[in-house]
Design a protein around this motif. Structure first.
Motif, short mmCIF file in Angstrom:
data_model
loop_
_atom_site.label_atom_id
_atom_site.label_comp_id
_atom_site.label_asym_id
_atom_site.label_seq_id
_atom_site.Cartn_x
_atom_site.Cartn_y
_atom_site.Cartn_z
N TRP A 105 0.88 -1.18 0.00
CA TRP A 105 0.00 0.00 0.00
C TRP A 105 0.90 1.22 0.00
N VAL A 106 0.86 1.98 -1.09
CA VAL A 106 1.84 3.06 -1.27
C VAL A 106 1.18 4.40 -1.60
N SER A 107 1.90 5.45 -1.28
CA SER A 107 1.52 6.81 -1.68
C SER A 107 2.76 7.49 -2.24
N THR A 108 2.59 8.21 -3.33
CA THR A 108 3.72 8.89 -3.95
C THR A 108 3.81 10.36 -3.52
N SER A 109 3.16 10.68 -2.39
CA SER A 109 3.25 12.04 -1.85
C SER A 109 4.58 12.16 -1.10
N ALA A 110 5.58 12.70 -1.75
CA ALA A 110 6.93 12.76 -1.17
C ALA A 110 7.10 14.01 -0.32
N SER A 111 6.25 14.15 0.69
CA SER A 111 6.35 15.29 1.60
C SER A 111 5.69 14.93 2.93
N THR A 112 5.85 15.80 3.91
CA THR A 112 5.22 15.58 5.22
C THR A 112 4.08 16.57 5.45
N LYS A 113 3.61 17.21 4.39
CA LYS A 113 2.58 18.24 4.53
C LYS A 113 1.21 17.67 4.92
N TRP A 114 1.04 16.37 4.77
CA TRP A 114 -0.27 15.76 5.06
C TRP A 114 -0.33 15.12 6.45
N LEU A 115 0.74 15.20 7.23
CA LEU A 115 0.79 14.48 8.50
C LEU A 115 1.30 15.35 9.64
N SER A 116 1.09 14.87 10.86
CA SER A 116 1.62 15.50 12.06
C SER A 116 1.96 14.41 13.06
N LEU A 117 3.04 14.63 13.81
CA LEU A 117 3.44 13.65 14.83
C LEU A 117 2.60 13.78 16.10
#
Length: 268
Positions: A105-117
């Motif tokens: 299961w993969v996503s090609t969104s190569a950034s951290t703009k969609w997540l938070s720790l």
């Protein structure tokens, strides 16, 4: 066109507030804390639990066929998932995919703009006293405003403020402030607003050798999660010869029927 829309909307907005007489603060303090590691950080080579801050979809990848196949998994804002940096390509892999597995299961969104720790702030936009907070948890406390006249006869207004970034991502404080708030020299409840009543960032910069220089520079630098910074923003009317006595400050989306602040502009 932007000013025309602004003026039309402003005529129906109620403004109330108090007077601020705080003196200009020249100090520049900033709390430094760790931000979300970048996508290319080694931090992500291991599985990490994250909160989704922007909807993201993972697709099913068939390693044997070497292509995406039928199957989608979409995660909404607020959900918590476990991911790692794929390593094999620029993107993310959901936890549970073992090395050598046929399906990923993969996503090609190569950034951290969609997540938070950390868990997103469950908040709403509000105005209270001299403080405004947006729905993402980014907050500003307005300080004071001062008229400044340059040697060539132009008039500016310098507004000081403290911005606290409780949001999920980094911001540029001055850009955030001027996009979220509108500064007016007239009360739209009592007066018809003209374009010259709207104060925005000037086309020409104010001379750099002034007492707010450091605060202005800080406002144009990136402000990370959990950081706070004292800044100054420079504003100007289209009538550059105009000197004002007061400013009405309100949200740019006109979601509130109350003003953020009626601020008395100090003479210089």
């Amino acid at each position: 066109m932007k000013h025309r829309i602004l003026i039309t909307t402003l005529t129906s907005v109620m403004l109330i507030g108090g007077i601020s007489t705080a003196s200009t603060v020249i100090s520049n303090t900033q709390t430094v804390q760790a931000a979300t590691p970048s996508f290319h950080s080694s931090y992500w080579t291991k599985n990490r639990r994250v909160y989704v801050t922007k909807k993201i979809t993972f697709k099913r990848y068939d390693a044997l066929k070497g292509r995406i196949v039928r199957g989608r998994r979409t995660f909404k804002v607020g959900q918590r998932i476990t991911v790692r940096n794929a390593g094999e390509f620029d993107g993310w892999v959901l936890a549970g995919t073992r090395s050598g597995s046929r399906y990923w299961w993969v996503s090609t969104s190569a950034s951290t703009k969609w997540l938070s720790l950390r868990k997103p702030v469950n908040t709403h936009s509000y105005i209270r006293g001299n403080t405004y907070q947006d729905k993402h948890g980014v907050k500003v406390a307005i300080g004071n405003a001062t008229n400044v006249k340059t040697s060539d006869g132009q008039n500016f207004v310098v507004v000081t403020a403290t911005v606290t970034n409780n949001g999920a991502h980094s911001i540029i404080p001055s850009d955030w402030l001027t996009s979220k708030l509108v500064f007016l020299s007239a009360n739209p409840k009592k007066e018809k607003i003209k374009t010259s009543d709207i104060f925005s960032e000037p086309i020409d910069d104010m001379p750099s050798n002034n007492q707010w220089s450091d605060l202005i520079k800080t406002g144009n630098k990136k402000l990370s999660q959990d950081d706070s910074a004292k800044i100054a923003v420079v504003l100007q009317s289209e009538d550059t010869s105009r000197v004002v006595d007061s400013l009405y400050i309100m949200t740019s989306d006109f979601s509130s029927k109350k003003s953020l602040l009626f601020i008395q502009v100090l003479k210089r």
